[in-house]
Design a protein around this motif. Structure first.
Motif, short mmCIF file in Angstrom:
data_model
loop_
_atom_site.label_atom_id
_atom_site.label_comp_id
_atom_site.label_asym_id
_atom_site.label_seq_id
_atom_site.Cartn_x
_atom_site.Cartn_y
_atom_site.Cartn_z
N ALA A 57 -12.54 -10.87 6.05
CA ALA A 57 -11.76 -11.29 4.89
C ALA A 57 -12.39 -10.68 3.65
O ALA A 57 -13.61 -10.65 3.53
CB ALA A 57 -11.76 -12.81 4.78
N PRO A 58 -11.59 -10.14 2.74
CA PRO A 58 -12.15 -9.55 1.52
C PRO A 58 -13.03 -10.56 0.78
O PRO A 58 -12.67 -11.72 0.64
CB PRO A 58 -10.91 -9.20 0.69
N VAL A 59 -14.19 -10.09 0.32
CA VAL A 59 -15.14 -10.98 -0.34
C VAL A 59 -15.29 -10.71 -1.84
O VAL A 59 -16.02 -11.41 -2.52
CB VAL A 59 -16.53 -10.92 0.33
N ASN A 60 -14.61 -9.66 -2.34
CA ASN A 60 -14.69 -9.37 -3.77
C ASN A 60 -13.41 -8.66 -4.22
O ASN A 60 -12.55 -8.33 -3.41
CB ASN A 60 -15.94 -8.53 -4.08
N GLU A 61 -13.31 -8.44 -5.51
CA GLU A 61 -12.09 -7.83 -6.08
C GLU A 61 -11.85 -6.44 -5.50
O GLU A 61 -10.72 -6.05 -5.23
CB GLU A 61 -12.20 -7.75 -7.61
N GLN A 62 -12.93 -5.66 -5.31
CA GLN A 62 -12.78 -4.31 -4.79
C GLN A 62 -12.15 -4.33 -3.39
O GLN A 62 -11.24 -3.55 -3.10
CB GLN A 62 -14.13 -3.60 -4.75
N GLN A 63 -12.61 -5.24 -2.54
CA GLN A 63 -12.06 -5.31 -1.18
C GLN A 63 -10.62 -5.82 -1.18
O GLN A 63 -9.80 -5.37 -0.38
CB GLN A 63 -12.96 -6.16 -0.28
N HIS A 64 -10.29 -6.74 -2.09
CA HIS A 64 -8.90 -7.18 -2.20
C HIS A 64 -8.01 -6.02 -2.62
O HIS A 64 -6.90 -5.86 -2.11
CB HIS A 64 -8.77 -8.35 -3.19
N LYS A 65 -8.50 -5.18 -3.52
CA LYS A 65 -7.72 -4.02 -3.97
C LYS A 65 -7.55 -3.02 -2.83
O LYS A 65 -6.47 -2.46 -2.64
CB LYS A 65 -8.40 -3.36 -5.17
N ILE A 66 -8.61 -2.79 -2.06
CA ILE A 66 -8.53 -1.88 -0.91
C ILE A 66 -7.46 -2.38 0.07
O ILE A 66 -6.63 -1.60 0.55
CB ILE A 66 -9.90 -1.75 -0.21
N LEU A 67 -7.45 -3.68 0.34
CA LEU A 67 -6.46 -4.26 1.25
C LEU A 67 -5.05 -4.11 0.68
O LEU A 67 -4.13 -3.68 1.38
CB LEU A 67 -6.79 -5.72 1.54
N ASP A 68 -4.88 -4.45 -0.60
CA ASP A 68 -3.55 -4.32 -1.24
C ASP A 68 -3.06 -2.88 -1.18
O ASP A 68 -1.90 -2.61 -0.86
CB ASP A 68 -3.61 -4.77 -2.71
N ASP A 69 -3.95 -1.92 -1.50
CA ASP A 69 -3.58 -0.50 -1.50
C ASP A 69 -3.21 -0.04 -0.09
O ASP A 69 -2.24 0.71 0.09
CB ASP A 69 -4.71 0.36 -2.05
#
Length: 193
Positions: A57-69
Motif C-alpha cells: 500500500a502506498p506509504v507517502n504522497e510520491q507512491q500515491h502519485k505513482i499509483l495514480d499515474d
C-alpha cells in the motif's frame, strides 16, 4: 465479454491456468488474448512491481502519485497496443490492483490538512505495509471491437516503453487462426495472431 463460446472458454482456461501456475516474478508479466468475430479481448496479469516499483500500500504522497499515474496510463488502452490492421476500437477497460485499490481510495478520502488524521492514516499505511508485504498482482482487461478482425495480423506491445520495469511478457492466445504461446521482450514486442 462478447466472444463466441468456444473462444470465451479457451480464454477462461488460459486465465485459470495462469492463476494456478504463474509464478510471481518481477520483470515478467502474462498476456492472454482471444479474438473471434469482431471482438478482441486482451488480459494482462503482472506483479504490481512491474508498474509501480513497489507492491505494498502506498506509504507517502510520491507512491500515491505513482499509483495514480500507473492507473491513468493503464486506462489508455490504445496507447498500450499498436494494431497492424483490423480497425480496432477500445470499448472497455477493467483494472484490478488488489489491495492497492482500497489503499488508494482510502488515501483520497482522507483530509491531509488535518495532521491528526494524517498521522492516523500513516499508522494505517504502516499496518497495511506489514499486512501486504506479500506480493501484489495487477490484472488489466481490454475489450476491443475490431471492424475487420480478419485483417488483424499482429499488434505491438507498447507496455515496455511506459513501464520499463517489465522485461518479458509471456503471451498465450486463441484466434480463428489457432492457438499461440510465446514470449515478447522490449526488443521483440510483436504479438502475432
Amino acid at each position: 465479454m462478447k466472444l463466441t463460446p468456444i473462444y470465451a472458454a479457451v480464454f477462461g482456461l488460459f486465465s485459470c491456468a495462469a492463476s494456478a501456475q504463474s509464478a510471481h516474478q518481477h520483470g515478467v508479466a502474462e498476456l492472454f488474448f482471444a479474438a473471434s468475430g469482431e471482438e478482441l479481448e486482451i488480459e494482462i496479469h503482472s506483479p504490481a512491481d512491474n508498474f509501480l516499483g513497489f507492491e505494498h500500500a502506498p506509504v507517502n504522497e510520491q507512491q500515491h502519485k505513482i499509483l495514480d499515474d500507473a492507473k491513468k496510463q493503464a486506462a489508455q488502452g490504445m496507447s498500450l497496443f499498436s494494431f497492424a490492421g483490423g480497425e480496432c476500437e477500445l470499448e472497455e477497460v477493467t483494472q484490478h490492483w488488489g489491495s492497492l485499490d482500497q489503499a488508494d481510495s482510502e488515501h483520497k478520502d482522507h483530509d491531509h490538512h488535518d495532521h491528526a488524521a494524517h498521522d492516523e492514516h500513516k499508522g494505517h499505511d504502516d499496518h497495511d505495509h506489514a499486512a501486504h508485504a506479500s506480493h501484489e498482482d495487477v490484472r488489466l482487461t481490454y475489450h476491443f471491437h475490431c471492424h475487420h478482425l480478419d485483417e488483424l495480423k499482429s499488434f505491438d506491445l507498447e507496455l515496455f516503453k511506459l513501464f520499463p520495469r517489465m522485461e518479458k511478457i509471456q503471451v498465450q492466445g486463441a484466434s480463428e487462426r489457432g492457438q499461440v504461446a510465446f514470449d515478447v521482450t522490449p526488443a521483440q514486442n510483436k504479438v502475432n495472431l
